[in-house]
Structures are given as structure tokens and as C-alpha cells.
Design a protein around this motif. Structure first.
Motif, short mmCIF file in Angstrom:
data_model
loop_
_atom_site.label_atom_id
_atom_site.label_comp_id
_atom_site.label_asym_id
_atom_site.label_seq_id
_atom_site.Cartn_x
_atom_site.Cartn_y
_atom_site.Cartn_z
N ILE A 284 0.85 -1.19 0.00
CA ILE A 284 0.00 0.00 0.00
C ILE A 284 0.88 1.23 0.00
CG2 ILE A 284 -1.75 1.28 1.27
CD1 ILE A 284 -2.62 -1.43 2.49
N LEU A 285 0.64 2.12 -0.94
CA LEU A 285 1.37 3.38 -1.02
C LEU A 285 0.56 4.47 -0.32
CD1 LEU A 285 2.58 3.28 -4.75
CD2 LEU A 285 3.80 2.53 -2.69
N ALA B 118 5.44 -6.87 -4.85
CA ALA B 118 4.00 -7.01 -4.61
C ALA B 118 3.30 -7.72 -5.76
CB ALA B 118 3.37 -5.64 -4.42
N ASP B 119 2.26 -8.49 -5.42
CA ASP B 119 1.36 -9.03 -6.44
C ASP B 119 0.34 -7.97 -6.86
OD1 ASP B 119 2.36 -11.79 -6.39
OD2 ASP B 119 1.55 -11.82 -4.36
N GLN B 120 0.07 -7.06 -5.93
CA GLN B 120 -0.89 -5.99 -6.18
C GLN B 120 -0.53 -4.80 -5.30
OE1 GLN B 120 -5.18 -6.49 -5.04
NE2 GLN B 120 -5.48 -6.46 -7.25
N VAL B 121 -0.76 -3.58 -5.83
CA VAL B 121 -0.46 -2.36 -5.08
C VAL B 121 -1.73 -1.53 -4.96
CG1 VAL B 121 0.79 -0.15 -5.12
CG2 VAL B 121 1.98 -2.28 -5.72
N ILE C 54 -4.39 -0.67 -7.83
CA ILE C 54 -5.80 -0.42 -7.61
C ILE C 54 -5.96 0.63 -6.52
CG2 ILE C 54 -6.42 -2.76 -8.34
CD1 ILE C 54 -6.90 -3.37 -5.32
N ASP C 55 -7.21 0.96 -6.20
CA ASP C 55 -7.48 1.93 -5.15
C ASP C 55 -8.14 1.24 -3.95
OD1 ASP C 55 -10.64 2.36 -5.41
OD2 ASP C 55 -9.77 2.12 -7.39
N GLU C 56 -8.18 1.94 -2.85
CA GLU C 56 -8.74 1.36 -1.62
C GLU C 56 -10.20 0.97 -1.76
OE1 GLU C 56 -11.28 2.53 1.90
OE2 GLU C 56 -10.16 4.17 0.98
N ILE C 57 -11.01 1.79 -2.47
CA ILE C 57 -12.44 1.50 -2.63
C ILE C 57 -12.62 0.20 -3.40
CG2 ILE C 57 -14.64 2.35 -3.49
CD1 ILE C 57 -13.57 3.99 -1.18
N THR C 58 -11.86 0.02 -4.47
CA THR C 58 -11.93 -1.21 -5.27
C THR C 58 -11.53 -2.42 -4.42
OG1 THR C 58 -11.55 -0.11 -7.40
CG2 THR C 58 -10.88 -2.42 -7.24
N LEU D 205 -11.98 3.28 -10.20
CA LEU D 205 -12.86 2.22 -9.73
C LEU D 205 -12.97 1.09 -10.75
CD1 LEU D 205 -15.91 3.99 -8.07
CD2 LEU D 205 -13.88 3.04 -7.00
N LYS D 206 -13.03 -0.13 -10.24
CA LYS D 206 -13.19 -1.27 -11.11
C LYS D 206 -14.46 -2.05 -10.77
CE LYS D 206 -8.34 -1.88 -12.45
NZ LYS D 206 -7.85 -0.59 -11.93
N ASN D 207 -14.51 -2.65 -9.58
CA ASN D 207 -15.64 -3.53 -9.25
C ASN D 207 -16.66 -2.90 -8.32
OD1 ASN D 207 -13.95 -3.40 -7.05
ND2 ASN D 207 -14.15 -5.55 -6.49
N PHE D 208 -16.48 -1.65 -7.94
CA PHE D 208 -17.37 -1.00 -6.97
C PHE D 208 -18.71 -0.67 -7.61
CE2 PHE D 208 -18.98 3.03 -5.21
CZ PHE D 208 -19.16 2.67 -3.88
N LYS D 209 -19.82 -1.01 -6.91
CA LYS D 209 -21.15 -0.72 -7.43
C LYS D 209 -22.08 -0.32 -6.28
CE LYS D 209 -24.34 -3.80 -8.28
NZ LYS D 209 -25.52 -3.16 -7.65
#
Length: 447
Positions: free
Chosen positions: A5-6, A62-65, A89-93, A164-168
Motif C-alpha cells: 500500500i502506497l 507485490a502481487d498488487q499495489v 488499484i485503489d482502496e475502494i476497489t 474504480l473497477k468492481n465497486f457498485k
């Protein structure tokens, strides 16, 4: 999975706590200094972190950031991660898949916090187990780490909506789109609007979208979409009928709201209230509950907050107004002559939009900032008295020396606060504290 996490602020720390809870290996890297409160939390939960620098080699493992919302996409470390094809990605996602309750998301250039708090207030009055999070208080991720709720009411900024990617959300509210944070978007209103409208990205016809019917950018976007949620347009220019009533019809339930039931000052807040009422009604809050709870909501700190009346001069703290549209709404909330306190860090403002209002309503301008050149240049042609200072005490005394009993001193800066203050809360709190001292010095005369 190894997660980096950055940023170690509220968003980053919240994401780290949620990741730890879900058994994910996590590490925080912050190029600045992490606040003590967050460091204590990270240590308490044995979450490793670094501050003052980025160890690129460690981040690339990292595998994801997760990128905190305040970090622009153009930052060198983000670009290096893209080259290495490490997902950012972002925290919301990251948080969204862990939310089991329903989500009400609120965005817009102005009015987000007031609207979100009022929605929370109405749902809480109805007995829902509801959380208030996002761009204020706890982050969405930290809220999820704390527990489960029936509803999550989220205030979301353009920074949080960009990627955003998966947020709904089940219910989304887009209050308005006016120029703000344009320095983040290469001074492109189109790019800023695109970030705001991303709130609609994954919504379906089973969801609900409450929006400003008068906003041309939103209207054009909706016309171009094939799949849309159920639309609930609200026109802020024609909320009330001639009797001062607003008729609402939500999911077959009809009821009316009287203007007198809304305790918030300003026409813009009346619009915010109707948006909140519509969202609450869509969530199942009964009209009788809305009627009982609505008059008890008196607004938030730093948003047209009355601070007192030294020398019978009403003083208002509107420090949260850090852009032109928000300050414009504040200025339109008063019929009395206004001594306007403005200034701070300019965010690419077009001050010409305020000229007609200032000419009609403002008696004098007090510029409070390290560099007041842009404001003075914009408003000098009006011929109004303009004074400037980089000291809040001086600014208040200048305003009091100009104002007469019955007039208004309004701190509504239209600018960010970081030249003289820690943040807009610090600016507003200092203003309130100084006004309170003046009230003790100049008590109201006995009748």
C-alpha cells in the motif's frame, strides 16, 4: 498474495487493517511521515511499514499495489509499477468485495459531506445499522474491518472514483459538477467530470441514481449510455412550489416536504436535503420517520456554521468552501451586506463567476493568504474596499472595523488552506475560537 500500500494515511491504514484481517500479507510505504495515530495502529496489528522514502525493490515484490487517493497517477513510482505490469488499484476497489450490506454513495463538487451526514441521520433514525465512511472519518476499508452494517453511506471524492473497477453502489447521488481540483486533471473540466461520473460505471437497472437535472455534463453523459440505473432527477432551481412544498414520489410512495422542515441555511442546502430525503426513502425510510428526524439535523462544522455575533455582527465559518461554486452558494445564502473573508491556495479558480454576486451582496473583501494577487486582480474592478493580510487575527479585526450591526462576516475562502493552516478544519476552528473570544469581549447588549 503480497499486497503493498502506497500511503499511510486513513485510506492506506484502513486498507492495511482490512488486508491483515483477511489474512493477506501487507506492507505500507509512505514517502512522507505517517501520523502517530496511524503508526500506533500499524504496530498494534504487526503491520510492517516504512516512511520518508519508497524502497522500490520491496514495492516491486507485490502481487498488487493499492494507491492512496492523494497520489497522482503520474507519480514516478506508479509509472514504474505500470512498466513492471504490477496491478495498481485503489482502496475502494479493494474494499468493495468485502461489503455485505447495501451502499449509498455520494459525490459532487459541493455538498457531499452535508448530504452524506443527512442520509446517515435519516437511516439511523429509522433504526438501520448504518456506517458513515469514505472521504471523511473512517475509510471504507477501515469501516469494513470494524464490522458489518445494513448500509454503508460513503462520501467519495473524484480522487477516489478515478480508478474504480468492481465497486457498485445500490444508490448513487451526484450532486453537481463544477470546476474543482483542476490542477489534478491538467485543468480539464472534462477529465474531472469523467472521474465523478465513474460512480455509474457498474450500476444496473436494479440500482438508483439521484442527480442534478440542471447539470448539462451529467445530462449529456446519461444520453450516451445504453445501460442505466433507475433515474431520479432533481432540479435545484425548482424544488419548491408556490406553497413552499416539495412533492416526492419514491417507489410508489408519495409525500411532501415543507421548506420549514429543513433547518439548514441556503438554497443549496435545501437541494442537498431533498437529495438525502430521496436516498433515504429509496432505502426504505418511512415518511413519518423523515418528518420527525429532518428538523433535528442542523448541518456540519465548517459549512455555513454560525459562530456568534460580536457587536451584533453575525459571523459564519464556511471554511469547507474551497472552490468557487461552494463559495458562490454561501454568498447567495444571505440578504444582509457581507464582509467576505477569502483566500488561501488557489486551485485554478475562475473568480469572474463571482463578480455579479459580489457587486450585489458584498460590502468589502478581506484577503487572507500568503499570495492574494489573483483575488485582488479579479475583484479590483468592482471598486469594493479590499484589504489583505496573512494573519487571521488581523483579518477578523479588519472585518469588524468595516461591518455594522446586522451585517455578516463570512469566512468562505474559495481556496485551499495549506498556506497558513494545517487544513480547512484548522482554519475554521481557529476562526471559531477567535470569534468566541470576541463574543466574551463584546457581549450582546441587554434588552
Amino acid at each position: 498474495m503480497r499486497l503493498v500500500i502506497l500511503g499511510g494515511g486513513e485510506s492506506g491504514t484502513g486498507a492495511a487493517l482490512l488486508a491483515k484481517q483477511k489474512g493477506i500479507e501487507v506492507f505500507i510505504s509512505d514517502i512522507g511521515t505517517i501520523k502517530d495515530d496511524y503508526k500506533h495502529l500499524l504496530k498494534a496489528y504487526a503491520i510492517p511499514f516504512e516512511e520518508g522514502h519508497h524502497t522500490i525493490e520491496k514495492i516491486k515484490e507485490a502481487d498488487q499495489v493499492i494507491k492512496s487517493p492523494g497520489i497522482p497517477h503520474e507519480t514516478a513510482v506508479i509509472q514504474q509499477l505500470h512498466v513492471c505490469r504490477i496491478p495498481v488499484i485503489d482502496e475502494i476497489t479493494f474494499a468493495a468485495p468485502y461489503a455485505k450490506g447495501k451502499i449509498i454513495a455520494i459525490t459532487g463538487s459541493n455538498g457531499k459531506s452535508t448530504t452524506a451526514h443527512l442520509i446517515y441521520h435519516l437511516l439511523d433514525a429509522a433504526g438501520y445499522h448504518v456506517a458513515l465512511a469514505g472521504n471523511m472519518g473512517y475509510s471504507f476499508a477501515r469501516c469494513l474491518a470494524k464490522g458489518s452494517y445494513d448500509y454503508y453511506v460513503l462520501e467519495l471524492s473524484s480522487f477516489q472514483l478515478e480508478s474504480l473497477k468492481n465497486f457498485k453502489p445500490n444508490i448513487a447521488c451526484l450532486l453537481n459538477i463544477t470546476p474543482d481540483h483542476l490542477n489534478r486533471y491538467n485543468y480539464s473540466l472534462e477529465a474531472y467530470a469523467k472521474a465523478k461520473l465513474n460512480i455509474l460505471r457498474n450500476m444496473t437497472p436494479l440500482d438508483h441514481f439521484i442527480y442534478n437535472k440542471s447539470d448539462p455534463i451529467t445530462a449529456a453523459y446519461l444520453q450516451a449510455q445504453n445501460i442505466l440505473p433507475e433515474l431520479h432527477p432533481i432540479d435545484p432551481l425548482s424544488i419548491w412550489n408556490s406553497d413552499g412544498l416539495c412533492y416526492c414520489n419514491v417507489d410508489g410512495t408519495s409525500f411532501s416536504i415543507s421548506r420549514e422542515q429543513i433547518a439548514l441555511p441556503g438554497r443549496h442546502n435545501q437541494y442537498n436535503a431533498i437529495v438525502a430525503i430521496t436516498a433515504a426513502a429509496l432505502a426504505g425510510v418511512a415518511p413519518t420517520t423523515i418528518y420527525a428526524a429532518l428538523p433535528k439535523f442542523h448541518g456540519l462544522s465548517h459549512r455555513l456554521e454560525w459562530c456568534g455575533a460580536p457587536k451584533s455582527i453575525d459571523c459564519y465559518n464556511d471554511s469547507k468552501s474551497t472552490n468557487i461554486a461552494s463559495t458562490r452558494a454561501a454568498l447567495l445564502s444571505f440578504n444582509q451586506p457581507i464582509i467576505w473573508m477569502a483566500g488561501g491556495v488557489d486551485k485554478g479558480n475562475d473568480y469572474s463567476l463571482l463578480l455579479p454576486i459580489l457587486q450585489e451582496r458584498v460590502k468589502a473583501i478581506i484577503c487572507l493568504g500568503k499570495d492574494n494577487h489573483a483575488i485582488i486582480k479579479a475583484f479590483a474592478p468592482l471598486g469594493l474596499p479590499i484589504q489583505e493580510t496573512d494573519n487571521l487575527d488581523n483579518a477578523i479585526h479588519m472585518a469588524l472595523s468595516i461591518a455594522s450591526p446586522g451585517e455578516v462576516i463570512l469566512l468562505s475562502p474559495a481556496c485551499a488552506s495549506f498556506d497558513l493552516f494545517k487544513n480547512f478544519e484548522d482554519r475554521g476552528n481557529q476562526f471559531k475560537k477567535k470569534i468566541n473570544k470576541l463574543i466574551q469581549k463584546y457581549p450582546l447588549p441587554k434588552i
